[in-house]
Design an enzyme around this catalytic site. Sequence first.
Site, PDB file in Angstrom:
ATOM      1  N   LYS A   4       0.746  -1.229   0.000  1.00  0.00           N
ATOM      2  CA  LYS A   4       0.000   0.000   0.000  1.00  0.00           C
ATOM      3  C   LYS A   4       0.786   1.295   0.000  1.00  0.00           C
ATOM      4  CE  LYS A   4      -2.733  -1.035   3.360  1.00  0.00           C
ATOM      5  NZ  LYS A   4      -2.940  -2.409   3.674  1.00  0.00           N
ATOM      6  N   PRO A  14       4.608   3.911   1.081  1.00  0.00           N
ATOM      7  CA  PRO A  14       6.042   4.030   1.113  1.00  0.00           C
ATOM      8  C   PRO A  14       6.663   3.856   2.467  1.00  0.00           C
ATOM      9  CG  PRO A  14       5.094   6.168   1.227  1.00  0.00           C
ATOM     10  CD  PRO A  14       3.967   5.197   1.182  1.00  0.00           C
ATOM     11  N   GLN A  17      -0.841   1.223   8.703  1.00  0.00           N
ATOM     12  CA  GLN A  17      -0.268  -0.132   8.662  1.00  0.00           C
ATOM     13  C   GLN A  17      -0.149  -0.527   7.198  1.00  0.00           C
ATOM     14  OE1 GLN A  17       1.354  -3.433   9.034  1.00  0.00           O
ATOM     15  NE2 GLN A  17       0.652  -2.837  11.092  1.00  0.00           N
ATOM     16  N   TYR A  18       1.079  -0.810   6.743  1.00  0.00           N
ATOM     17  CA  TYR A  18       1.263  -1.176   5.342  1.00  0.00           C
ATOM     18  C   TYR A  18       0.661  -2.537   5.030  1.00  0.00           C
ATOM     19  CZ  TYR A  18       4.499   2.723   4.509  1.00  0.00           C
ATOM     20  OH  TYR A  18       5.056   3.958   4.349  1.00  0.00           O
ATOM     21  N   ASP A  19       0.978  -3.531   5.826  1.00  0.00           N
ATOM     22  CA  ASP A  19       0.438  -4.870   5.585  1.00  0.00           C
ATOM     23  C   ASP A  19       0.730  -5.742   6.793  1.00  0.00           C
ATOM     24  OD1 ASP A  19      -0.143  -7.509   4.659  1.00  0.00           O
ATOM     25  OD2 ASP A  19      -0.006  -6.760   2.611  1.00  0.00           O
TER      26      ASP A  19
END
Length: 498
Positions: free
Chosen positions: A34, A36, A296-298
């Site tokens: 999602k 950077p 939270q990216y993942d």
Amino acid sequence: MVTLFTLSSSSSTFLFPTPRTKLSTTLTHFSLPKTPTHLKKPVLAVTSLSSPLQCDPSLPPAVQTFWQWLRDEGVVSAKSPAAKPALVPEGMGLVAHRNIGKNEVVLEVPKRLWINPDAVSASEIGNVCSGLKPWVSVALFLLREKYRDDSKWRPYLDILPESTNSTVFWSEEELDELQGTQLLSTTMGVKEYVQSEFLKVEEEIILPNKQLFPSPITLDDFFWAFGILRSRAFSRLRGQNLVLIPLADLINHSSSITTEEHAWEIKGAAGLFSWDYLFSIRSPVALKAGEQVFIQYDINKSNAEFALDYGFIDSSNANRDAFTLTLEISESDPFYGDKLDIAESNGLGATAYFDIFLDRSLPPALIPYLRLVALGGTDAFLLESIFRNTIWGHLELPVSPANEELICRVVREACKSALSAYPTTIEEDEKLKESKLDPRLEIAVGIRHGEKKVLQHIDGIFKDRESELRQLEYYQERRLKDLGLCGELEDIIFWEPK
């Protein structure tokens, strides 16, 4: 390096590579994460705050030009966004310029500013890129726009980094620090994949259409575009699997955020007299003015995936340490066809990958698949068609002492073999982690230390299982009980004729 283990009870083979290149799901579909940038700990920004419409004058000129562009495009107004670019410990991020409530909208960016396959299709290169993989077409579009002075996205392109700490950009010397890790093999596989895609698109698209690509596009350029997409693209939006969102991709990751529900595609006002689809981000937590916005990216990514995608690891979360077990039904197995049929009927195949995370339970299908691969000898009767609809249920429980002992021995030997491939010990890595390290060396040490911990975790699970082999109940005993032929003390009951 791949180590093959041949099972004595059958001719099936375990593939337990150290390391494994995991390309199939990541690169075939190019399911991008999602957002950077880099990771440390959530901190308060130290930059001064000014009017919502004004950009901090201490920021680089390119960032100030970018902010002015967003104002001109109607993205920045007196009411929105609720956060502005700022210098933070991670590099660049977004900082709240006022108090923000939980689930409150932080920013909204209209679709006309998105860079995605739709933008490619509507551009001058849309026709020649129509048959390409989506990520390849967006990469070419990104590069073409980068070298155009009159690009609509010029202010955005000018603030993109020239590289990240992703392992695809590491030197040979830096990659040497990953010896023995699965991440090294994955990184080399990704680099080969990207180079192959570039050579193909150069021959089929770039060179035959020089009028559309007047600026030479090199392999390094293509890697840059790949790195930007890999680290900054959003996914899982409605109808959007690959999209760059200016401003939104400045938001950094924090492991303290435990939900991924923060991004929406909505339809709303995109200007004074216009409506459009908007990319909307809401803050997962309440923030005070001056605090950095995090997402939270993942949640499910491993540290190796973080290092490859974003160029950092989530060192505060040991649950991201992982190791992938690769198991295979050998084509030389006399029961290959039957085993493959059973595997496919249960959502698996001739080769199966299982991601093992530190301090988590094993994947539910791992043990049954191990037992299936090892099945042979007197246990092979379970492969008969009469058991086809029930065999997976039998494999979820111990089949026989020989079968169970075999899978324990093979997995433990594989763990020891994998651990011996690292040039350093866990103790040496732990000592290094106490030092102030270069960011890339910090990643390398964290990855190899984490993989070793997971391998010890796997070995411990199967070591405990080995010690319990005599206490386990196997298929024959369960079957006798079902038939009422086994007493309370598990003695076989013999019926004497009257």
